[in-house]
Design an enzyme around this catalytic site. Structure first.
Site, short mmCIF file in Angstrom:
data_model
loop_
_atom_site.label_atom_id
_atom_site.label_comp_id
_atom_site.label_asym_id
_atom_site.label_seq_id
_atom_site.Cartn_x
_atom_site.Cartn_y
_atom_site.Cartn_z
N HIS A 84 -41.71 22.69 99.13
CA HIS A 84 -42.02 22.20 100.48
C HIS A 84 -40.89 21.30 100.93
O HIS A 84 -40.43 20.45 100.16
CB HIS A 84 -43.34 21.41 100.48
CG HIS A 84 -43.63 20.81 101.82
ND1 HIS A 84 -44.20 21.53 102.84
CD2 HIS A 84 -43.37 19.58 102.32
CE1 HIS A 84 -44.29 20.79 103.92
NE2 HIS A 84 -43.79 19.59 103.63
N ASP A 163 -57.09 20.37 107.77
CA ASP A 163 -55.74 19.87 108.07
C ASP A 163 -55.32 20.30 109.47
O ASP A 163 -54.76 19.51 110.23
CB ASP A 163 -54.73 20.38 107.04
CG ASP A 163 -53.31 20.06 107.48
OD1 ASP A 163 -52.99 18.86 107.57
OD2 ASP A 163 -52.55 20.99 107.78
N ARG A 170 -54.20 13.88 115.02
CA ARG A 170 -53.21 12.82 114.73
C ARG A 170 -52.06 12.88 115.72
O ARG A 170 -51.54 11.85 116.17
CB ARG A 170 -52.67 12.98 113.30
CG ARG A 170 -53.67 12.56 112.23
CD ARG A 170 -53.24 13.07 110.86
NE ARG A 170 -51.93 12.60 110.46
CZ ARG A 170 -51.08 13.29 109.70
NH1 ARG A 170 -51.40 14.49 109.25
NH2 ARG A 170 -49.92 12.78 109.39
N SER A 185 -52.07 15.91 104.11
CA SER A 185 -51.82 17.08 104.94
C SER A 185 -50.91 18.07 104.21
O SER A 185 -51.21 19.27 104.10
CB SER A 185 -51.17 16.62 106.26
OG SER A 185 -50.67 17.70 106.99
N LYS A 189 -52.33 21.79 101.61
CA LYS A 189 -51.88 23.18 101.81
C LYS A 189 -51.21 23.72 100.55
O LYS A 189 -51.39 24.88 100.18
CB LYS A 189 -50.93 23.25 103.02
CG LYS A 189 -51.68 23.03 104.34
CD LYS A 189 -50.77 22.88 105.54
CE LYS A 189 -50.12 21.53 105.60
NZ LYS A 189 -49.60 21.13 106.91
#
Ligand code: URA
Length: 408
Positions: A84, A163, A170, A185, A189
């Site tokens: 990520h 999320d 948000r 968040s 995932k």
């Protein structure tokens, strides 16, 4: 007895710690629609000011993961790995890394996002390949990974719905920059992919979400702690994002650069980062991965992905469709490139149409920048600092004014 949501918000507002069971009820209630947006917004603001302990952050992450589909892989299947990135300008690493890791015999269940703010998204880049389908359901993902070891898909409705809903909330309640909420968040995932190993590329600098290295290090430590607590071997690299990664920014232009990298002709910084990340989640040494870029193995695997997901692979063999206006930005003097502000390039790319101002905007795949000079390179007066690809002369002129490049 069900939790009383106002009491729970009050507890967080006053600096208390919530029980994992309380967090689970809150998140489950929110994703089912029982907890309204206004209560969740108040909760998010309380977390913004009061923070969360590691235990609370882990519970929030697990509850968000469990709000939707969690991949279950067949017993005895190869290790599942992913990376990520917190997002940068010109960051097309996923397009190169996913096939490269699949060449190593690993399974790569890559669920990616769209561009966010000035940072580009893997899905938008992939969708610049005609026909490429990022909307795979869970069974199509499983079939593809069993066949070729990798898929590159978007978040479906059933994947971490909590999320998706909380992120949108948000975004409009000034609660995005909360470390525990960012961690929950991102990691919800990644945990829903049921990975064995994860590498996190946490960026810092002018073109990144985190401006300082210290903030990036804190975020990285929090992300890694949640990964490890959930049985995922998690490593982190902290990388500067003061200038764009590689020499191209913009969706089709970045795919082109990724293709060149997969064919062993990538720019040094992009290839070096891809190899660092590959080494972090695989067992093979760097030279093995480098060889798979040089000998066409990773390129052939990328073609398999494109074909499996309905993309027209023939378009990758030729230059992308040109934008209506292609002009160079000349250097005002002889010298050395001192800096090229990634944040300014990111803003300019969004304004050209390569990114979105609101989630509903569509993007123009052909616009952006190419042949971007890197800091430290010599440049002659009149030589291009970069090439601008725009939809109109006016857009190109505006982009040229937005680029901030120091030549000394
Ligand atoms: N990326 C995410 O997926 N979530 C955040 O909260 C921030 C960046």
């Amino acid at each position: 007895m069900p939790v009383h949501i106002p009491t729970l918000i009050e507890k967080k507002r006053d600096g208390g710690s919530l029980e994992p069971s309380e967090i689970a009820e809150l998140v489950a209630g929110y994703s089912r629609g029982g907890v309204p947006d206004y209560q969740m917004a108040a909760f998010a603001m309380a977390v913004f000011f009061r923070g969360m302990s590691d235990v609370e952050t882990s519970a929030m992450t697990a509850s968000m993961r469990d709000s939707g589909h969690v991949f279950r892989w067949p017993g005895g299947s190869p290790p599942k790995v992913d990376k990520h990135s917190t997002g940068g300008i010109g960051d097309k690493v996923s397009l190169i890394l996913a096939p490269l890791l699949a060449c190593d015999g690993l399974w790569v269940p890559m669920v990616s996002g769209r561009g966010l703010g000035i940072t580009g998204g893997t899905l938008d880049k992939l969708e610049s390949i005609p026909g490429f389908n990022v909307r795979l359901d869970a069974s199509a993902c499983l079939r593809q990974i069993e066949k070729i070891g990798v898929f590159m898909a978007g978040q479906t409705d059933g994947f971490c719905p909590a999320d998706r809903k909380l992120y949108a909330l948000r975004d409009v309640t000034a609660t995005v920059p909360s470390r525990p909420l960012i961690i929950a968040s991102i990691m919800s995932k990644k945990l829903a992919e049921s990975l064995d190993r994860l590498v996190l590329d946490v960026k810092f600098g002018a073109g990144a979400f985190m401006k300082s290295r210290d903030d990036a290090a804190l975020l990285a430590a929090g992300l890694a702690a949640v990964g490890e607590a959930n049985g995922v071997r998690t490593s982190c690299v902290l990388t500067p994002m003061d200038e764009p990664l590689g020499r191209a920014v913009g969706n089709a232009l970045e795919v082109r650069e990724a293709v060149e990298s997969l064919q062993g002709r990538g720019p040094d910084d992009l290839v070096a980062l891809t190899l660092d990340l590959a080494c972090a989640v695989s067992n093979s040494p760097r030279d093995v991965h480098a060889r798979r870029l040089a000998d066409g193995s990773a390129w052939r695997k990328f073609l398999e992905i494109v074909e499996a997901q309905g993309g027209d692979a023939r378009t990758l063999e030729r230059p992308p469709a040109a934008a209506p206006v292609v002009v160079t930005l000349p250097s005002p003097r002889d010298g050395v490139v001192k800096s090229l502000d990634a944040g300014a390039i990111g803003v300019a790319a969004v304004r050209l149409g390569a990114g979105r101002n609101t989630a509903a905007d569509s993007i123009n795949p052909s616009v952006g920048f190419s042949e971007i000079k890197k800091s430290g390179e010599r440049i002659a007066k009149g030589e291009p600092i970069l090439v601008i690809h725009a939809a109109s002369e006016a857009d190109a002129a505006a982009a040229a004014r937005r680029v901030r490049c120091e030549v000394g």
